[in-house]
Enzyme design. Structure first.
Site, PDB file in Angstrom:
ATOM      1  N   PRO A   1       0.807  -1.229   0.000  1.00  0.00           N
ATOM      2  CG  PRO A   1      -0.218  -1.188   2.092  1.00  0.00           C
ATOM      3  CD  PRO A   1       0.601  -2.044   1.195  1.00  0.00           C
TER       4      PRO A   1
ATOM      5  CD  GLU B   1       2.104  -4.502  10.894  1.00  0.00           C
ATOM      6  OE1 GLU B   1       1.043  -5.078  11.188  1.00  0.00           O
ATOM      7  OE2 GLU B   1       2.199  -3.271  10.725  1.00  0.00           O
TER       8      GLU B   1
ATOM      9  NE  ARG C   1      -9.105  -4.934 -20.397  1.00  0.00           N
ATOM     10  CZ  ARG C   1      -9.291  -3.776 -21.022  1.00  0.00           C
ATOM     11  NH1 ARG C   1      -8.392  -2.820 -20.929  1.00  0.00           N
ATOM     12  NH2 ARG C   1     -10.369  -3.570 -21.740  1.00  0.00           N
TER      13      ARG C   1
ATOM     14  CG  ASP D   1     -10.779   0.174 -22.416  1.00  0.00           C
ATOM     15  OD1 ASP D   1     -11.982   0.107 -22.642  1.00  0.00           O
ATOM     16  OD2 ASP D   1     -10.030  -0.804 -22.321  1.00  0.00           O
TER      17      ASP D   1
END
Ligand code: SAM
Length: 249
Positions: free
Chosen positions: A91, A118, A156, A171
């Protein structure tokens, strides 16, 4: 492209890699995706991959040895001149975007490391990885779902994977804007009709309508994208007028 995914939970990938467009891409050998359980590279007889953090505190930390050894194992036969991209899912990494997907789709070799618990021993970050990627500002239990998100969006883009190559070009984000709205049959559903222009068969007018809708949608939903988008002077002026009109509020 070959992708290796280092994970403690390889079974999580089975459904995703075996289904739909990704499943077909694997079947057609347009991409080779292998999952590697880095527990198999643990040193001791209990196959320990994590340990308590130095300095105390809650949670377990992934040890460096199994992850370094697993990466060394999957790259042992590499002959390419380019070093593979070793991508740590975390993150705290760079936020993943369509631009990054396009950049990664140009590589021949990707290695993903999925964390758990963690976090990782910091030496993995410092001495093993080339990229750290986050899929957004929230915390998940593991890096498997984030790695699947990145792999799906990269695969993709590989030649031959999508039935219609054009769809990836228009897109959202590929053009720097959000995509225009789509309609299909029936032309009237309940009281709601499809915009006349889409039924006109006039390609130029349809392209103009789609571009305007794309600009308007981006203005209303993601005005931040307009700063980086490639726009003509006329389009900038038109957007300015639309932004000032009460209808767009
Ligand atoms: N303690 C870490 C921190 O505060 O940065 C969070 C660890 S998280 C519970 C466990 C693992 O899930 C991470 O090591 C990473 O592999 C994965 N993960 C969680 N959220 C993620 C996100 N937004 N993007 C990418 N990976 C994520």
């Amino acid at each position: 492209m070959r992708i290796d995914v280092l994970t403690l939970f390889p079974e999580m990938f089975e459904g995703v890699l075996g289904s739909s467009i990704l499943g077909k891409a694997l079947e057609k050998k347009l991409v080779d995706i292998r999952t590697v359980n880095f527990r198999e590279f643990a040193f001791n007889k209990h196959n320990t991959v994590d340990d308590y953090p130095f300095g105390g505190g809650g949670g377990m930390v992934l040890k460096p040895e199994p992850i370094f050894r697993a990466v060394e194992h999957v790259t042992a036969d590499d002959q390419g001149e380019r070093r593979p991209r070793v991508i740590l899912m975390c993150p705290q990494g760079e936020t993943f975007t369509q631009r990054k997907a396009e950049e990664l789709a140009r590589e021949e070799r990707l290695i993903f490391i999925c964390g758990h618990y963690e976090g990782y021993d910091e030496r993995i970050r410092e001495h093993l990885v080339t990229d750290e990627l986050s899929i957004g500002d929230y915390v998940l239990t593991g890096g498997e779902l984030p790695a699947m998100v990145v792999i799906d969006s990269v695969v993709r883009l590989l030649p031959g994977v999508l039935g219609n190559e054009q769809s990836a070009v228009t897109d959202s984000f590929s053009t720097g804007l959000l995509e225009y709205p789509h309609y299909t049959r029936p032309a009237q559903f309940r009281d709601w009709t499809v915009p006349d222009v889409l039924l006109s068969g006039h390609h130029e007018n349809i392209a103009k309508w789609r571009r305007e809708q794309s600009l308007l949608r981006t203005l209303r939903r993601r005005p931040d994208l307009l700063e980086q988008a490639e726009l003509t002077e006329k389009e900038r002026q038109w957007l300015k007028e639309m932004a000032e009109s009460p209808e767009s509020k």
